[in-house]
Design a protein around this motif. Structure first.
Motif, PDB file in Angstrom:
ATOM      1  N   ARG A 369       0.886  -1.251  -0.079  1.00 28.78           N
ATOM      2  CA  ARG A 369       0.051   0.039  -0.109  1.00 28.78           C
ATOM      3  C   ARG A 369       0.854   1.278  -0.069  1.00 28.78           C
ATOM      4  O   ARG A 369       0.234   2.226  -0.526  1.00 28.78           O
ATOM      5  N   HIS A 370       1.957   1.162   0.489  1.00 34.19           N
ATOM      6  CA  HIS A 370       2.849   2.398   0.746  1.00 34.19           C
ATOM      7  C   HIS A 370       3.717   2.382  -0.525  1.00 34.19           C
ATOM      8  O   HIS A 370       4.600   1.631  -0.677  1.00 34.19           O
ATOM      9  N   LEU A 371       3.446   3.394  -1.429  1.00 34.52           N
ATOM     10  CA  LEU A 371       4.081   3.513  -2.947  1.00 34.52           C
ATOM     11  C   LEU A 371       4.339   4.942  -3.164  1.00 34.52           C
ATOM     12  O   LEU A 371       3.815   5.432  -3.635  1.00 34.52           O
ATOM     13  N   PRO A 372       5.442   5.270  -2.407  1.00 28.69           N
ATOM     14  CA  PRO A 372       5.534   6.779  -2.450  1.00 28.69           C
ATOM     15  C   PRO A 372       6.154   7.451  -3.655  1.00 28.69           C
ATOM     16  O   PRO A 372       5.844   8.603  -4.062  1.00 28.69           O
ATOM     17  N   ALA A 373       6.968   6.559  -4.333  1.00 28.54           N
ATOM     18  CA  ALA A 373       7.630   7.132  -5.778  1.00 28.54           C
ATOM     19  C   ALA A 373       8.334   5.977  -6.478  1.00 28.54           C
ATOM     20  O   ALA A 373       8.693   4.875  -6.063  1.00 28.54           O
ATOM     21  N   ALA A 374       8.286   6.114  -7.814  1.00 27.01           N
ATOM     22  CA  ALA A 374       8.864   5.159  -8.703  1.00 27.01           C
ATOM     23  C   ALA A 374      10.437   5.196  -8.638  1.00 27.01           C
ATOM     24  O   ALA A 374      11.024   6.214  -8.198  1.00 27.01           O
ATOM     25  N   LEU A 375      10.854   4.006  -8.910  1.00 27.27           N
ATOM     26  CA  LEU A 375      12.519   3.811  -8.923  1.00 27.27           C
ATOM     27  C   LEU A 375      12.846   4.184 -10.477  1.00 27.27           C
ATOM     28  O   LEU A 375      12.963   3.428 -11.241  1.00 27.27           O
ATOM     29  N   ILE A 376      13.370   5.431 -10.421  1.00 24.84           N
ATOM     30  CA  ILE A 376      13.511   6.042 -11.807  1.00 24.84           C
ATOM     31  C   ILE A 376      14.844   6.755 -11.516  1.00 24.84           C
ATOM     32  O   ILE A 376      15.494   7.099 -13.133  1.00 24.84           O
ATOM     33  N   LYS A 377      15.430   7.176 -10.797  1.00 26.45           N
ATOM     34  CA  LYS A 377      16.384   8.396 -10.822  1.00 26.45           C
ATOM     35  C   LYS A 377      17.742   7.643 -10.570  1.00 26.45           C
ATOM     36  O   LYS A 377      18.179   7.149  -9.177  1.00 26.45           O
ATOM     37  N   PRO A 378      18.811   7.415 -11.394  1.00 29.11           N
ATOM     38  CA  PRO A 378      19.979   6.962 -11.144  1.00 29.11           C
ATOM     39  C   PRO A 378      21.122   7.815 -10.117  1.00 29.11           C
ATOM     40  O   PRO A 378      20.651   9.071 -10.041  1.00 29.11           O
ATOM     41  N   PRO A 379      22.052   7.488  -9.561  1.00 30.54           N
ATOM     42  CA  PRO A 379      22.421   5.995  -9.331  1.00 30.54           C
ATOM     43  C   PRO A 379      21.367   5.228  -8.739  1.00 30.54           C
ATOM     44  O   PRO A 379      20.682   5.782  -7.822  1.00 30.54           O
TER      45      PRO A 379
END
Length: 456
Positions: A369-379
């Motif tokens: 349920r806790h979905l704060p942010a997509a994993l998109i910013k490297p590194p």
């Protein structure tokens, strides 16, 4: 130590044999959580509690797999044990009693610990032990190993053969009590009994001596099927078989809602990272073949999440990725996977699936349920965790009086056991029940020491 103190206080003469050069064992590294219902400390804080409630909660958390008779005795003795520590100046942490969420929580605030963790218990016991030494009730032999238990013609234990700084010696005693801990520092015994890879946080002296000494006496062993790992820990800098105990990743969702995903070496997720039940997480981890998983996150997670490792700033974590084992970084998911030893295709698929869940607000795989942010910013980063062992679950089987049982039936006369020598399964089942290892160790030791001296 509590067994020796109680026996000496009841008029007995006690020889306490310690194979290291200092008493205290696991008290030197344990968090020192104790639990009891109906203590004076609870009453001072307006908390109503009763051993019956404590018993019911232990049986609930253990899923009924803990031994009812030993749990019953443990919770009945526990309030007196904690009040005894309290009366002898135990240094309670200010926030105790409290409900602790690091393992499956109780419904009532009955867990306490000291300001110096388990060393606060040692601070009470050690001076009392020194007093008994001066009085002559207890003799302590440090750096001394028990090589063999001595038996008579009828198979009763009548003493032990020791080896210490002065050489070999034989001692005779009316009762011998094994309180020498578990086997969390013995990969061989761990593999034999729990059949899982060992990554240890245990004291190096925890090598299963109780099991070794009784192997030729037909002693019964129980709890082999009850192992469950503590959920996660970073590998030690100098030893991949141990964890860096004080650099603990913060993995309890109620304390730090996760910004990362958890994946195994296959790259696949295996549990909802925000699962409130730590027991559910530990059980899911136990199903992974090598008990290894990775916290995977991106630069947004480092910048926005509360501290991911206790005591580490975002800068500490970034520096660790270039310096220490178990912390990895990559400019792409494929580069991260290669460095961490994760299957790249599996990791990319898991990240893409999670990012879709963030976009839609729905995680169909695990229901996170806790979905704060997509994993998109490297590194991108990965912290390697392993299911870790501080305590072990298998141990000597005992009767209701803590006499060691024979595998073929009956007990071994003259031989008793308490503490982790019984295995955690005795009072916890296949779970971690808060305070139900250390508190029974203290309580059973005191109860047994006094009883053995005062028996007919």
């Amino acid at each position: 130590m509590p067994c020796a103190l109680a026996a000496a206080g009841a008029g007995g003469r006690v020889l306490l044999v310690e194979k290291t050069d200092v008493v205290g064992g696991t008290l030197h590294l344990s968090a020192g959580h104790l639990a009891a219902a109906g203590t004076q400390r609870q009453r001072q804080h307006g908390i109503e509690d009763h051993p019956d409630l404590h018993f019911a909660e232990v049986m609930r958390i253990s899923r009924g797999r803990a031994r009812r008779d030993l749990v019953r005795r443990a919770v009945d003795l526990a309030p007196e044990t904690l009040d005894w520590l309290d009366d002898h100046g135990f240094d309670f942490a200010d926030d105790c009693p409290r409900i602790v969420h690091g393992h499956e929580p109780y419904d009532v605030a009955r867990t306490v610990y000291g300001n110096d963790e388990a060393r606060s218990i040692l601070a009470v016991l050690a001076p009392l032990l020194e007093l008994e030494e001066r009085r002559g009730g207890v003799e302590v032999r440090l750096a001394t190993e028990v090589e063999e238990l001595l038996t008579d013609a009828a198979g009763a234990v009548v003493g032990a053969r020791l080896r210490g700084p002065g050489g070999a010696a034989e001692v005779r005693a009316a009762a011998t009590v094994l309180t020498c801990g578990g086997f969390g520092a013995s990969p061989q015994r761990f593999a034999e009994l729990h059949r899982r890879p060992l990554v240890s946080a245990a004291r190096l002296s925890s090598t299963g001596d109780a099991l070794v000494l009784t192997a030729g006496l037909d002693a019964a062993v129980t709890g082999e099927d009850c192992y469950i790992p503590t959920f996660g820990g970073l590998p030690a800098i100098d030893d991949p078989g141990r964890v860096q105990w004080h650099d603990r990743p913060r993995l309890v969702a109620s304390e730090r809602p996760p910004w990362e995903i958890y994946v195994g070496r296959s790259g696949e997720r295996f549990v909802a990272e925000d699962e409130p039940s730590i027991h559910a997480k530990e059980s899911a981890l136990a199903a992974l073949p090598d008990l290894t998983f990775f916290q995977v996150f991106d630069e947004i997670g480092i910048a926005s999440s509360p501290e991911i490792v206790a005591g580490w700033t975002a800068g500490d974590l970034r520096r660790a990725a270039a310096e220490r084992p178990g912390v990895f970084v990559g400019d792409t998911w494929q580069a991260l996977a290669a460095r961490a030893g994760i299957d790249a295709a599996g990791l990319v698929a898991a990240v893409e699936s999670y990012n879709r869940a963030v976009a839609t607000g729905d995680d169909p795989t695990f229901g996170r349920r806790h979905l704060p942010a997509a994993l998109i910013k490297p590194p991108f980063y990965a912290l390697q965790n392993h299911g870790i062992t501080l305590i072990t679950f298998a141990g000597l089987d005992v009767d209701e009086g803590l006499a060691v049982r024979r595998a073929g039936g009956g007990v071994i006369p003259g031989l008793y056991a308490a503490g982790e020598a019984l295995g955690a399964a005795a009072t916890c089942g296949k779970a971690f029940c808060g305070g139900m290892m250390l508190t029974p160790a203290l309580s059973f030791g005191r109860w047994l020491g006094e009883r053995l001296v005062r028996r007919p």
